[in-house]
Structure formats: structure tokens, C-alpha cells
Design a protein around this motif. Structure first.
Motif, PDB file in Angstrom:
ATOM      1  N   ASP A  95     100.286  68.397 150.556  1.00  6.17           N
ATOM      2  CA  ASP A  95      99.828  67.554 151.665  1.00  6.17           C
ATOM      3  C   ASP A  95     100.873  67.475 152.765  1.00  6.17           C
ATOM      4  O   ASP A  95     100.572  67.066 153.881  1.00  6.17           O
ATOM      5  CB  ASP A  95      99.547  66.131 151.159  1.00  6.17           C
ATOM      6  CG  ASP A  95      98.227  66.074 150.423  1.00  6.17           C
ATOM      7  OD1 ASP A  95      97.444  67.027 150.562  1.00  6.17           O
ATOM      8  OD2 ASP A  95      97.997  65.092 149.695  1.00  6.17           O
ATOM      9  N   ASN A  97     102.430  69.949 154.035  1.00  3.42           N
ATOM     10  CA  ASN A  97     102.366  71.087 154.964  1.00  3.42           C
ATOM     11  C   ASN A  97     101.524  70.696 156.182  1.00  3.42           C
ATOM     12  O   ASN A  97     100.517  70.001 156.035  1.00  3.42           O
ATOM     13  CB  ASN A  97     101.717  72.301 154.294  1.00  3.42           C
ATOM     14  CG  ASN A  97     102.663  72.966 153.319  1.00  3.42           C
ATOM     15  OD1 ASN A  97     103.748  72.457 153.057  1.00  3.42           O
ATOM     16  ND2 ASN A  97     102.247  74.084 152.763  1.00  3.42           N
ATOM     17  N   TYR A  98     101.938  71.169 157.336  1.00  3.01           N
ATOM     18  CA  TYR A  98     101.202  70.808 158.549  1.00  3.01           C
ATOM     19  C   TYR A  98      99.751  71.285 158.447  1.00  3.01           C
ATOM     20  O   TYR A  98      99.481  72.422 158.049  1.00  3.01           O
ATOM     21  CB  TYR A  98     101.852  71.433 159.793  1.00  3.01           C
ATOM     22  CG  TYR A  98     101.118  71.053 161.052  1.00  3.01           C
ATOM     23  CD1 TYR A  98     101.324  69.798 161.632  1.00  3.01           C
ATOM     24  CD2 TYR A  98     100.187  71.903 161.638  1.00  3.01           C
ATOM     25  CE1 TYR A  98     100.621  69.427 162.775  1.00  3.01           C
ATOM     26  CE2 TYR A  98      99.488  71.544 162.775  1.00  3.01           C
ATOM     27  CZ  TYR A  98      99.707  70.303 163.339  1.00  3.01           C
ATOM     28  OH  TYR A  98      99.012  69.924 164.455  1.00  3.01           O
ATOM     29  N   THR A  99      98.819  70.406 158.787  1.00  2.49           N
ATOM     30  CA  THR A  99      97.400  70.756 158.759  1.00  2.49           C
ATOM     31  C   THR A  99      96.812  70.596 160.153  1.00  2.49           C
ATOM     32  O   THR A  99      96.856  69.514 160.732  1.00  2.49           O
ATOM     33  CB  THR A  99      96.649  69.850 157.760  1.00  2.49           C
ATOM     34  OG1 THR A  99      97.232  70.042 156.473  1.00  2.49           O
ATOM     35  CG2 THR A  99      95.181  70.207 157.689  1.00  2.49           C
ATOM     36  N   LEU A 100      96.281  71.696 160.646  1.00  2.00           N
ATOM     37  CA  LEU A 100      95.691  71.704 161.979  1.00  2.00           C
ATOM     38  C   LEU A 100      94.251  71.222 161.882  1.00  2.00           C
ATOM     39  O   LEU A 100      93.435  71.826 161.182  1.00  2.00           O
ATOM     40  CB  LEU A 100      95.725  73.138 162.515  1.00  2.00           C
ATOM     41  CG  LEU A 100      95.153  73.409 163.888  1.00  2.00           C
ATOM     42  CD1 LEU A 100      96.087  72.875 164.964  1.00  2.00           C
ATOM     43  CD2 LEU A 100      94.938  74.911 164.079  1.00  2.00           C
ATOM     44  N   ASN A 101      93.961  70.113 162.531  1.00  2.00           N
ATOM     45  CA  ASN A 101      92.600  69.609 162.549  1.00  2.00           C
ATOM     46  C   ASN A 101      91.912  70.132 163.812  1.00  2.00           C
ATOM     47  O   ASN A 101      92.475  70.041 164.894  1.00  2.00           O
ATOM     48  CB  ASN A 101      92.628  68.074 162.541  1.00  2.00           C
ATOM     49  CG  ASN A 101      91.258  67.493 162.291  1.00  2.00           C
ATOM     50  OD1 ASN A 101      90.314  67.802 163.002  1.00  2.00           O
ATOM     51  ND2 ASN A 101      91.153  66.671 161.273  1.00  2.00           N
ATOM     52  N   LYS A 129     102.604  83.039 150.999  1.00  2.00           N
ATOM     53  CA  LYS A 129     101.816  81.922 151.521  1.00  2.00           C
ATOM     54  C   LYS A 129     100.436  82.398 151.955  1.00  2.00           C
ATOM     55  O   LYS A 129     100.254  83.551 152.350  1.00  2.00           O
ATOM     56  CB  LYS A 129     102.547  81.226 152.663  1.00  2.00           C
ATOM     57  CG  LYS A 129     102.828  82.068 153.871  1.00  2.00           C
ATOM     58  CD  LYS A 129     103.593  81.230 154.884  1.00  2.00           C
ATOM     59  CE  LYS A 129     103.911  82.051 156.119  1.00  2.00           C
ATOM     60  NZ  LYS A 129     104.688  81.283 157.093  1.00  2.00           N
ATOM     61  N   SER A 181      95.667  75.354 157.431  1.00  2.00           N
ATOM     62  CA  SER A 181      97.056  75.104 157.016  1.00  2.00           C
ATOM     63  C   SER A 181      97.585  76.322 156.248  1.00  2.00           C
ATOM     64  O   SER A 181      96.824  77.217 155.879  1.00  2.00           O
ATOM     65  CB  SER A 181      97.140  73.856 156.129  1.00  2.00           C
ATOM     66  OG  SER A 181      96.472  74.086 154.906  1.00  2.00           O
ATOM     67  N   PHE A 182      98.893  76.327 156.039  1.00  2.00           N
ATOM     68  CA  PHE A 182      99.490  77.315 155.138  1.00  2.00           C
ATOM     69  C   PHE A 182      99.731  76.653 153.794  1.00  2.00           C
ATOM     70  O   PHE A 182     100.158  75.488 153.729  1.00  2.00           O
ATOM     71  CB  PHE A 182     100.823  77.821 155.710  1.00  2.00           C
ATOM     72  CG  PHE A 182     100.649  78.833 156.812  1.00  2.00           C
ATOM     73  CD1 PHE A 182     100.181  80.106 156.539  1.00  2.00           C
ATOM     74  CD2 PHE A 182     100.945  78.501 158.124  1.00  2.00           C
ATOM     75  CE1 PHE A 182     100.005  81.037 157.556  1.00  2.00           C
ATOM     76  CE2 PHE A 182     100.775  79.418 159.150  1.00  2.00           C
ATOM     77  CZ  PHE A 182     100.310  80.699 158.859  1.00  2.00           C
ATOM     78  N   GLN A 183      99.471  77.389 152.717  1.00  2.00           N
ATOM     79  CA  GLN A 183      99.696  76.858 151.365  1.00  2.00           C
ATOM     80  C   GLN A 183     100.324  77.945 150.504  1.00  2.00           C
ATOM     81  O   GLN A 183     100.173  79.128 150.803  1.00  2.00           O
ATOM     82  CB  GLN A 183      98.361  76.419 150.739  1.00  2.00           C
ATOM     83  CG  GLN A 183      97.667  75.260 151.462  1.00  2.00           C
ATOM     84  CD  GLN A 183      98.442  73.951 151.414  1.00  2.00           C
ATOM     85  OE1 GLN A 183      99.365  73.789 150.606  1.00  2.00           O
ATOM     86  NE2 GLN A 183      98.104  73.017 152.299  1.00  2.00           N
ATOM     87  N   GLU A 201      89.757  72.413 159.169  1.00  2.00           N
ATOM     88  CA  GLU A 201      91.210  72.294 159.047  1.00  2.00           C
ATOM     89  C   GLU A 201      91.817  73.656 158.744  1.00  2.00           C
ATOM     90  O   GLU A 201      91.177  74.493 158.096  1.00  2.00           O
ATOM     91  CB  GLU A 201      91.574  71.337 157.911  1.00  2.00           C
ATOM     92  CG  GLU A 201      91.262  69.893 158.209  1.00  2.00           C
ATOM     93  CD  GLU A 201      91.700  68.951 157.096  1.00  2.00           C
ATOM     94  OE1 GLU A 201      91.713  67.737 157.332  1.00  2.00           O
ATOM     95  OE2 GLU A 201      92.027  69.435 155.981  1.00  2.00           O
ATOM     96  N   TRP A 253      98.465  72.588 146.144  1.00  2.00           N
ATOM     97  CA  TRP A 253      98.663  72.656 147.580  1.00  2.00           C
ATOM     98  C   TRP A 253      99.358  71.385 148.056  1.00  2.00           C
ATOM     99  O   TRP A 253      99.164  70.304 147.495  1.00  2.00           O
ATOM    100  CB  TRP A 253      97.317  72.816 148.285  1.00  2.00           C
ATOM    101  CG  TRP A 253      96.761  74.198 148.119  1.00  2.00           C
ATOM    102  CD1 TRP A 253      97.376  75.251 147.518  1.00  2.00           C
ATOM    103  CD2 TRP A 253      95.492  74.664 148.557  1.00  2.00           C
ATOM    104  NE1 TRP A 253      96.571  76.356 147.554  1.00  2.00           N
ATOM    105  CE2 TRP A 253      95.399  76.026 148.194  1.00  2.00           C
ATOM    106  CE3 TRP A 253      94.427  74.090 149.221  1.00  2.00           C
ATOM    107  CZ2 TRP A 253      94.285  76.803 148.469  1.00  2.00           C
ATOM    108  CZ3 TRP A 253      93.319  74.857 149.503  1.00  2.00           C
ATOM    109  CH2 TRP A 253      93.240  76.203 149.128  1.00  2.00           C
TER     110      TRP A 253
END
Lengths: 279, 166
Positions: free
Chosen positions: A218, A220-224, A177, A207-209, A205, A216
Motif C-alpha cells: 500500500d 507504493n505510489y498509486t495513480l488514481n 516489478k 501502480s508498481f508492485q 488505478e 502488494w
């Protein structure tokens, strides 16, 4: 035409061409090519009568058709357009800062595919990749009223700079990842530098991908970072700085991106000229 | 309330985490943690522009403070009446200038950055050093603040204005 005005006039037009004019141009080209092919095919392969005299005759029935055998339309407007593009290309080449793309400091390896550039470096068990696309990367210019006594065309034109969003991927060896950080330059309009208190770039943003070629996710948790604890944000910025993505890098990326954008712009103008002239 | 760090320059590297940690200690010591605060790092060009615009002095300098609450009595913590007024203002650090001074004087850049920030924070609290009397008051505040910081961080920092009127 005043050379200083050329980039300002043509650039918005070139961008406006994409959605509006290309669809109408395409069918015209396709039709012309097909007609040309059938004329040739009729004349050579079959050797039948009707086609050959038509090839040799001057194009009396279709004013504007060229004598260069392409079968396309060549109007007076096209000639003026091609002449304009020739001048524009000349001017753009004159003001082109970099004949080849500038190098980034550090051991970044650059790869370019069309409008997308990728910078890669390896660092003690990690691979860091920075990707950006120069399309739509020039922010709008801020049109000020000319000062008293100065005409609009005498004003110094602001230099166009490309400030693309860029994505940093950090992959640790033996993991599948990537930590992905979506970075932006401030969106202020050019010419509004006064009182500007934005960082040179910011993380939007995180995130892990997956590292594989798959898309990638959507999901997956995305930190804004809009509502992020500032202390955590500072850690993320220091994390990037440790990997060579700091303000100096961001400045150099603008230089690289601007050079690539300009190179692609000139290349586009040349293609456009060739297309209009039917070369 | 928030401490917001901004780094608007690329001449000198800035480590945000240690800088934030030290400013947080200073905020705690000065009793101003309930206030928003901005600390902005700029280069010579940036601080020179601010100095010229707001102090009619067209030269670079180490620090400029822009208090949210004007005309404060020295050392008086503001007493805001509404939430929006829980703002102390901004401290602009001329980090390129500070870095150069440190190299010339053989001083620790990180330490001087902290000392300079403490000086800027005192300005936000109404302290000035235009006269010997004002300086005495400000010097004392900086001294006790840094002594408290030294106890926490194990440093031995001295006030920026140490020899101003000495």
C-alpha cells in the motif's frame, strides 16, 4: 413455479445465505458429526452394551432424525428445499450457455482456481497477466415497473452478466516489478443502457508492485485516474490495447466471467443440495 | 478545458492518442480550446439508435453532433456567462460505419475519422448543410480548417461535404 422466475428468486437468496445462514448451520453439522462418531465408537470399539441397542432402535425420541444413519436432521422443510434445488439446477442447466468455459481470442492461457481466473500471455519480452474473481461480480438489476397491461411475471427477465473488476499486470523480462492496472466495468445498473456514455471498461488505478509472491504494498505510489490528465489516460489505454487488453478483450472477458460464474453457481447449488440431503 | 474521448464499441479498433492529437489541432485551429468537448466512438447499433431517437432516421450514419449551445449563428464561437457553459457539446462518430465506407472507397480510416470529426465540430459551431447556401458556408469553414491542419500534419485532407451540392 414459473421457471422464468426461478433464477431471480433463488439467486439473491443464495447470496443472502452466506453471511446469515452458514454460521448457524455449521455448529449444527459439527454437533451431528460428533454425535455420530461417538455412537459408532461406543458400539464398535468398546463393544459395551448401551450403544448397540440405540443404533438399532428407530429414532422415536427425536422426530426428524433420518433413517440414513447420518444422524442429521431431515425435516419436511429440508425435503422441500432439496426438491426446489433439484428443479433449480435443472432449470439453470437448461439455460447454461456454455458447457465448458469459452476461449478468449489471442494466445491467452486460462487458469481457474475456485472463483478466481487468471489469463496469461507472453509477448516479446513481456508477461501480461489478467486476474479476476467472479464473486460479487453481477451488478444489481434495474427493476422497472411493468408496462401497462403486462404482468410482472410476464416480463422478460434480464440476462445476468458478470462484470468483475480485473487487474492487469505487465512484467518485463529481467525486472522484478510489475506495472499493475486496476480496471473496472461501468457501475451502471443493468437495464439503464439508454444514454450510456461510459467506456466499455476503464482504468481506475495504476501502480508498481513486486513480482514475487509477497503482498502488494500500500505504500507504493498509486495513480488514481479520477483526476488524471486525459492525454495520459489515453496513453495508458493504448498501452493496454497494444498488449491485447482492449474493448474486444473486455467483451470476451464478460462472456468468460459470466460462464464461470454460472458454472460456479450451479456447482454451489449442487453442493447445497447435497448438504441439505446429507449426501 | 478538456477533450474527453470515449470508445463505446468493440467492432473497430481505436487508437486514442493519434485521434486526440488531431482533434487537439482542430480545436486549436477553430479557436475552441477553452471549451469542454466530448468525442464518442460508437458502432452501427449505437449511432443508429441516436439517429432514430433524435432525427427520426433509423439508419446508421457517420457522425452526429449535439451542440451544448443551440441556435448558434454559423461560425459564432459561444460567449458563455458562467464556467459551466464552457462546453461545446458532443460529437458521436459512427466508427463502424466510417470504417466500412473507407474499405469500400479505399480511403485511409484515420484520415476520414479526422475529416468526419472536423465536420462534427463545425456543426457544434452552428454550421449546417440543409440548403446550398448553408452548405457553401460550412464547406468553406471545413476547407480552411483542414488546410490549416494539413499544414501542421502533412496530410491532404478534404472536407466531408465536398460534393454535397456540387
Amino acid at each position: 413455479m414459473a421457471p422464468l422466475l426461478l433464477p431471480l428468486l433463488l439467486r439473491p437468496v443464495a447470496r443472502a445465505l452466506r453471511p446469515a445462514a452458514l454460521p448457524t448451520l455449521r455448529p449444527a453439522v459439527a454437533t451431528a458429526t460428533r454425535a455420530f462418531g461417538s455412537l459408532l465408537g461406543g458400539g464398535i470399539a468398546s463393544g459395551s452394551g448401551p450403544a448397540r441397542p440405540r443404533l438399532l432402535q428407530p429414532p422415536r425420541s427425536a422426530p426428524g432424525l433420518c433413517s440414513c444413519t447420518c444422524g442429521g436432521l431431515h425435516t419436511e422443510g429440508d425435503k422441500a428445499f432439496a426438491k426446489f434445488l433439484t428443479d433449480e439446477i435443472k432449470e439453470e442447466r437448461k439455460i447454461q450457455k456454455h458447457k465448458s468455459l469459452p476461449k478468449m481470442s489471442g494466445d491467452w492461457e486460462l487458469g481457474v482456481q475456485g472463483t478466481e481466473a487468471k489469463l496469461v500471455r507472453r509477448l516479446a519480452g513481456e508477461r501480461i497477466t489478467v486476474t479476476f474473481n467472479i464473486n460479487n461480480s453481477i451488478p444489481p438489476t434495474f427493476d422497472d415497473e411493468p408496462p401497462e397491461g403486462q404482468k410482472a411475471h410476464e416480463q422478460q427477465e434480464p440476462e445476468l452478466t458478470s462484470t468483475p473488476n480485473f487487474v492487469v499486470e505487465v512484467v518485463k523480462d529481467d525486472t522484478k516489478k510489475a506495472l499493475v492496472l486496476d480496471c473496472h466495468y461501468p457501475e451502471d445498473e443493468v437495464g439503464q443502457e439508454e444514454e450510456d456514455e461510459s467506456d466499455i471498461f476503464s482504468i481506475r488505478e495504476v501502480s508498481f508492485q513486486p513480482t514475487s509472491e509477497s503482498d502488494w504494498k500500500d505504500t507504493n505510489y498509486t495513480l488514481n485516474t479520477d483526476s488524471l490528465d486525459w492525454a495520459l489516460y489515453d496513453h495508458l489505454m493504448d498501452f493496454l490495447a497494444d498488449r491485447g487488453v482492449d474493448n474486444t478483450f473486455a467483451d470476451e472477458l464478460i462472456e468468460l466471467s459470466t460462464a464461470l460464474e454460472h458454472q460456479e453457481y450451479i456447482s454451489f447449488l449442487e453442493d447445497l443440495k447435497g448438504f441439505v440431503k446429507c449426501q | 478545458m478538456s477533450l474527453i474521448l470515449r470508445n463505446l464499441q468493440s467492432v473497430v479498433p481505436i487508437r486514442r492518442v493519434p485521434l486526440r492529437a488531431r482533434i487537439e489541432v482542430l480545436r486549436h485551429i477553430l479557436g475552441i480550446r477553452q471549451f469542454d468537448l466530448g468525442v464518442i466512438c460508437v458502432d452501427d447499433k449505437g449511432i443508429q439508435r441516436l439517429n432514430r431517437t433524435y432525427r427520426q432516421n433509423p439508419t446508421p450514419t457517420d457522425v452526429l453532433s449535439f451542440p451544448f449551445h443551440e441556435n448558434l449563428r454559423a461560425g459564432a464561437v459561444p460567449q458563455p456567462e458562467c464556467r459551466d457553459d464552457f462546453n461545446l457539446g458532443d460529437v458521436f462518430l459512427g466508427v463502424e460505419y466510417i470504417f466500412r465506407q473507407c474499405q469500400e472507397n479505399g480511403e485511409n480510416y484515420c484520415d476520414v475519422l479526422t475529416v468526419t470529426t472536423a465536420h462534427g465540430l463545425c456543426h457544434l459551431l452552428g454550421y449546417k448543410h440543409s440548403t446550398a447556401a448553408e452548405w457553401q458556408e460550412m464547406y468553406h469553414k471545413e476547407k480552411v480548417t483542414l488546410e490549416a491542419l494539413n499544414e501542421v500534419t502533412g496530410t491532404s485532407l478534404q472536407p466531408l461535404t465536398k460534393n454535397l451540392f456540387g
